[in-house]
Design a protein around this motif. Structure first.
Motif, PDB file in Angstrom:
ATOM      1  N   ALA A 384       0.847  -0.979  -0.020  1.00 53.03           N
ATOM      2  CA  ALA A 384       0.099   0.052  -0.097  1.00 53.03           C
ATOM      3  C   ALA A 384       0.987   1.192   0.101  1.00 53.03           C
ATOM      4  N   GLU A 385       2.068   1.204   0.712  1.00 46.56           N
ATOM      5  CA  GLU A 385       2.751   2.527   0.627  1.00 46.56           C
ATOM      6  C   GLU A 385       3.482   2.509  -0.523  1.00 46.56           C
ATOM      7  N   GLN A 386       3.736   1.751  -1.187  1.00 48.97           N
ATOM      8  CA  GLN A 386       4.341   1.747  -2.468  1.00 48.97           C
ATOM      9  C   GLN A 386       3.475   2.258  -3.519  1.00 48.97           C
ATOM     10  N   LEU A 387       2.241   1.658  -3.253  1.00 53.42           N
ATOM     11  CA  LEU A 387       1.087   2.581  -4.427  1.00 53.42           C
ATOM     12  C   LEU A 387       0.891   3.850  -4.102  1.00 53.42           C
ATOM     13  N   LEU A 388       0.742   4.527  -2.783  1.00 54.86           N
ATOM     14  CA  LEU A 388       0.640   5.784  -2.499  1.00 54.86           C
ATOM     15  C   LEU A 388       1.863   6.548  -2.775  1.00 54.86           C
ATOM     16  N   LEU A 389       2.976   5.975  -2.571  1.00 52.14           N
ATOM     17  CA  LEU A 389       4.179   7.005  -2.838  1.00 52.14           C
ATOM     18  C   LEU A 389       4.705   7.139  -4.333  1.00 52.14           C
ATOM     19  N   GLY A 390       4.391   6.058  -4.825  1.00 49.19           N
ATOM     20  CA  GLY A 390       4.697   5.685  -6.303  1.00 49.19           C
ATOM     21  C   GLY A 390       3.704   6.437  -7.368  1.00 49.19           C
ATOM     22  N   GLY A 391       2.778   7.346  -6.857  1.00 44.39           N
ATOM     23  CA  GLY A 391       1.831   7.910  -7.515  1.00 44.39           C
ATOM     24  C   GLY A 391       0.980   6.974  -8.659  1.00 44.39           C
ATOM     25  N   LYS A 392       0.988   5.519  -8.265  1.00 47.31           N
ATOM     26  CA  LYS A 392       0.361   4.722  -9.306  1.00 47.31           C
ATOM     27  C   LYS A 392      -1.256   4.493  -9.026  1.00 47.31           C
ATOM     28  N   LEU A 393      -1.732   5.401  -8.369  1.00 38.09           N
ATOM     29  CA  LEU A 393      -3.278   5.312  -8.318  1.00 38.09           C
ATOM     30  C   LEU A 393      -3.908   6.456  -8.852  1.00 38.09           C
ATOM     31  N   ALA A 394      -4.297   6.523 -10.106  1.00 34.58           N
ATOM     32  CA  ALA A 394      -4.946   7.486 -10.794  1.00 34.58           C
ATOM     33  C   ALA A 394      -6.161   8.059 -10.353  1.00 34.58           C
ATOM     34  N   ASP A 395      -6.805   6.955  -9.933  1.00 34.87           N
ATOM     35  CA  ASP A 395      -8.340   7.276  -9.465  1.00 34.87           C
ATOM     36  C   ASP A 395      -8.252   7.776  -8.117  1.00 34.87           C
ATOM     37  N   ALA A 396      -8.809   8.933  -7.839  1.00 33.18           N
ATOM     38  CA  ALA A 396      -8.868   9.682  -6.654  1.00 33.18           C
ATOM     39  C   ALA A 396      -9.574   8.826  -5.560  1.00 33.18           C
ATOM     40  N   ARG A 397     -10.730   8.303  -5.760  1.00 35.84           N
ATOM     41  CA  ARG A 397     -11.384   7.362  -4.920  1.00 35.84           C
ATOM     42  C   ARG A 397     -10.449   6.362  -4.387  1.00 35.84           C
ATOM     43  N   VAL A 398      -9.987   5.496  -5.322  1.00 34.24           N
ATOM     44  CA  VAL A 398      -9.152   4.358  -5.039  1.00 34.24           C
ATOM     45  C   VAL A 398      -8.083   4.989  -4.026  1.00 34.24           C
ATOM     46  N   ARG A 399      -7.269   5.985  -4.524  1.00 38.70           N
ATOM     47  CA  ARG A 399      -6.067   6.521  -3.695  1.00 38.70           C
ATOM     48  C   ARG A 399      -6.769   6.847  -2.544  1.00 38.70           C
ATOM     49  N   ARG A 400      -7.615   7.542  -2.096  1.00 36.48           N
ATOM     50  CA  ARG A 400      -8.198   7.818  -0.829  1.00 36.48           C
ATOM     51  C   ARG A 400      -8.499   6.635  -0.009  1.00 36.48           C
ATOM     52  N   GLU A 401      -9.076   5.433  -0.603  1.00 33.64           N
ATOM     53  CA  GLU A 401      -9.394   4.355   0.216  1.00 33.64           C
ATOM     54  C   GLU A 401      -8.429   3.670   0.756  1.00 33.64           C
ATOM     55  N   VAL A 402      -7.151   3.721  -0.286  1.00 29.01           N
ATOM     56  CA  VAL A 402      -6.190   2.618   0.195  1.00 29.01           C
ATOM     57  C   VAL A 402      -5.375   3.727   1.090  1.00 29.01           C
ATOM     58  N   ARG A 403      -5.285   5.213   0.966  1.00 29.73           N
ATOM     59  CA  ARG A 403      -4.498   5.648   2.093  1.00 29.73           C
ATOM     60  C   ARG A 403      -5.362   5.520   3.639  1.00 29.73           C
ATOM     61  N   GLU A 404      -6.366   5.811   3.532  1.00 21.63           N
ATOM     62  CA  GLU A 404      -7.507   5.419   5.049  1.00 21.63           C
ATOM     63  C   GLU A 404      -7.130   4.046   5.351  1.00 21.63           C
ATOM     64  N   TRP A 405      -7.048   2.899   4.205  1.00 23.80           N
ATOM     65  CA  TRP A 405      -6.864   1.623   4.820  1.00 23.80           C
ATOM     66  C   TRP A 405      -5.243   1.620   5.450  1.00 23.80           C
ATOM     67  N   TRP A 406      -4.275   2.447   4.918  1.00 22.62           N
ATOM     68  CA  TRP A 406      -3.161   2.254   5.499  1.00 22.62           C
ATOM     69  C   TRP A 406      -2.973   3.122   6.737  1.00 22.62           C
ATOM     70  N   LEU A 407      -3.785   4.010   6.944  1.00 28.69           N
ATOM     71  CA  LEU A 407      -3.811   4.873   8.184  1.00 28.69           C
ATOM     72  C   LEU A 407      -4.230   4.110   9.314  1.00 28.69           C
ATOM     73  N   GLU A 408      -5.326   3.149   8.945  1.00 21.02           N
ATOM     74  CA  GLU A 408      -6.031   2.477   9.891  1.00 21.02           C
ATOM     75  C   GLU A 408      -4.985   1.346  10.485  1.00 21.02           C
ATOM     76  N   ARG A 409      -4.005   0.917   9.651  1.00 27.55           N
ATOM     77  CA  ARG A 409      -3.335  -0.214  10.202  1.00 27.55           C
ATOM     78  C   ARG A 409      -2.047   0.055  10.381  1.00 27.55           C
ATOM     79  N   SER A 410      -1.339   1.051   9.943  1.00 32.30           N
ATOM     80  CA  SER A 410       0.343   1.307  10.200  1.00 32.30           C
ATOM     81  C   SER A 410       0.615   1.772  11.487  1.00 32.30           C
ATOM     82  N   GLY A 411      -0.333   2.272  12.450  1.00 27.33           N
ATOM     83  CA  GLY A 411       0.104   2.850  13.535  1.00 27.33           C
ATOM     84  C   GLY A 411       0.333   1.572  14.698  1.00 27.33           C
ATOM     85  N   PRO A 412       0.435   1.798  15.950  1.00 27.85           N
ATOM     86  CA  PRO A 412       0.694   0.863  17.181  1.00 27.85           C
ATOM     87  C   PRO A 412      -0.639   0.138  17.489  1.00 27.85           C
ATOM     88  N   ALA A 413      -1.501   1.186  17.178  1.00 27.25           N
ATOM     89  CA  ALA A 413      -2.955   0.803  17.610  1.00 27.25           C
ATOM     90  C   ALA A 413      -3.920   1.307  16.538  1.00 27.25           C
TER      91      ALA A 413
END
Length: 434
Positions: A384-413
């Motif tokens: 997910a990080e590579q998708l977000l940092l590499g600018g490989k998600l042209a669809d704004a909705r998909v990019r937003r959902e992947v970012r939210e998914w990553w934020l929900e799971r990347s922290g300690p809790a």
């Protein structure tokens, strides 16, 4: 050895069917998929009915150059105790490479890879198994694996390797007849010759599974019906010894319960057709000896270098080590990447939903340049990080959902879903943009 009878691999997808299935004496469960303090209710009910449950490990890497990880051994021991199991099982395989022995980054295969049948590998494997035996509360049995590739310069047949392993350690053997068939197709090895060399009294139980052939290569999929050649090998084994237990493995593409019951019936018939041990006493007898005091450290380093070179070629695109079949290594590399994509889809099922048909090609492209180094959960986050940092998600909705998914799971809790907290996060994002 305890008589287990006829069993089936317990999986959540078929839990209800297994509970209702007649004639199931025992089940086997992937150890890493269990939490000892929160056993699935289905397994609890089976145990209450007197059905034996055996934990089957997949991540120890007993055939690797490193000594077994103490935390992984403790986790396996805890699962055996939580289930009241009479034994635990693992594989004769390596699953990771690199690290201090090679002064190189850690690499994970994400799947089971074959150990070279050499004296070095046998010495290391024997010591690793003794370490595991000392740490576990119940006996250990180890399984022969299926392989797409052959190591150059091997010094023993599979039967000789397994015989010496049991002879030197007293370890039990889990014989997978489907894997013997796989190695017959892929490596030209005779299943009957392998069976003839085994210490029959060391067999703990037997695995049976299906697969498929493509372009002359047999893939041990655990997602297809058991073929006749595998049942014939089971009959051959049963003609040499009465196996304490026989178990059907199915991991994906689950059929209707009736089809599973028919496969179990065919397995019982194959065992009955074997008719028990022959009068000529085929098979060899192992007599366990005292462990050798010879240091395995030089062997460990030689094995580490060889295994890391192979694993790096398979998952990191480095040159193929001398003596390996380049075409077959390509098949193995693609199989590892496909397996990795499948497991990440199970660990992070939201990602295939968000990405749709683009998930698989995107993951396989990611896998080509990003070897797995720290398990599947970290792998999903890195993808997910590579998708977000590499600018490989042209669809704004998909990019937003992947970012939210990553934020929900990347922290300690997990991030809080309370309305006030969510509003504060949104406000902070707006302020940061200004």
């Amino acid at each position: 050895m305890e008589r287990l009878g006829t069993g089936i691999g317990w999986r959540p997808e078929i839990a209800d069917a297994v509970e209702r299935m007649p004639g199931i004496d025992w089940v086997e469960v992937v150890a890493e998929n269990l939490c000892p303090g929160h056993l699935p209710e289905s397994l609890r009910r089976l145990r209450e009915r007197g059905v034996t449950v055996v934990p089957h490990g997949v991540s120890l890497g007993l055939g690797g150059a490193d000594r077994p990880d103490a935390a992984r051994l403790l986790a396996l021991a805890e699962r055996a105790e939580a289930l009241g199991s009479p034994l635990v099982t693992e594989h004769i395989a390596f699953v990771r490479g690199g690290g201090p022995l090679t002064a190189s980054p850690r690499l994970e295969a994400g799947h089971l890879l074959p150990v070279p049948r050499t004296r070095d590998a046998l010495d290391v494997l024997c010591e690793n198994i003794r370490i595991a035996q000392d740490a576990l509360p119940v006996p250990l049995a180890v399984e022969n694996i299926a392989a797409l590739i052959s190591w150059p310069g091997e010094e023993m047949t599979e039967g000789q390797f397994l015989y010496d392993l049991a002879d030197r350690t007293g370890v039990r053997l889990l014989i997978d007849v489907a894997n013997l068939h796989t190695n017959h197709v892929n490596r030209g090895e005779d299943p009957a010759q392998a069976l003839a060399g085994l210490p029959l009294e060391a067999i703990a139980y037997v695995h049976v599974a299906g697969g498929f052939e493509r372009d002359g290569v047999w893939h041990d999929s655990h997602a297809h019906p058991v073929p006749r050649p595998v049942l014939d090998i089971l009959t051959d084994l049963a003609s040499r010894v009465s196996p304490p237990g026989v178990l059907l493995e199915r991991d994906e593409n689950f059929p209707e319960p009736g089809e599973l019951e028919r496969e179990l019936g065919a397995i019982r018939e194959a065992v009955e057709k074997g008719g028990g041990p022959r009068a000529d006493g085929a098979g060899r007898t192992a007599a366990s000896v005292e462990p050798s005091s010879v240091s395995t450290d030089p062997a460990r380093q030689r094995l580490a270098l060889a295994q890391t070179a192979l694993l790096s070629a398979l998952v990191a695109g480095t040159p193929v080590p001398e003596g390996f079949d380049r075409v077959r290594l390509g098949v193995q590399a693609r199989a590892l990447a496909a397996k990795r994509a499948d497991v990440v889809a199970k660990v992070a099922p939201e990602l295939p939903v968000i990405l749709g048909a683009g998930y698989r090609p995107a993951f396989l492209a990611y896998a080509q340049g990003a070897p797995m180094t720290d398990g599947y959960r970290r792998d999903a986050l890195s993808f997910a990080e590579q998708l977000l940092l590499g600018g490989k998600l042209a669809d704004a909705r998909v990019r937003r959902e992947v970012r939210e998914w990553w934020l929900e799971r990347s922290g300690p809790a997990p991030r809080s879903r309370r309305p006030a907290v969510r509003l504060a996060r949104a406000t902070r994002r707006v302020l940061l943009r200004h």
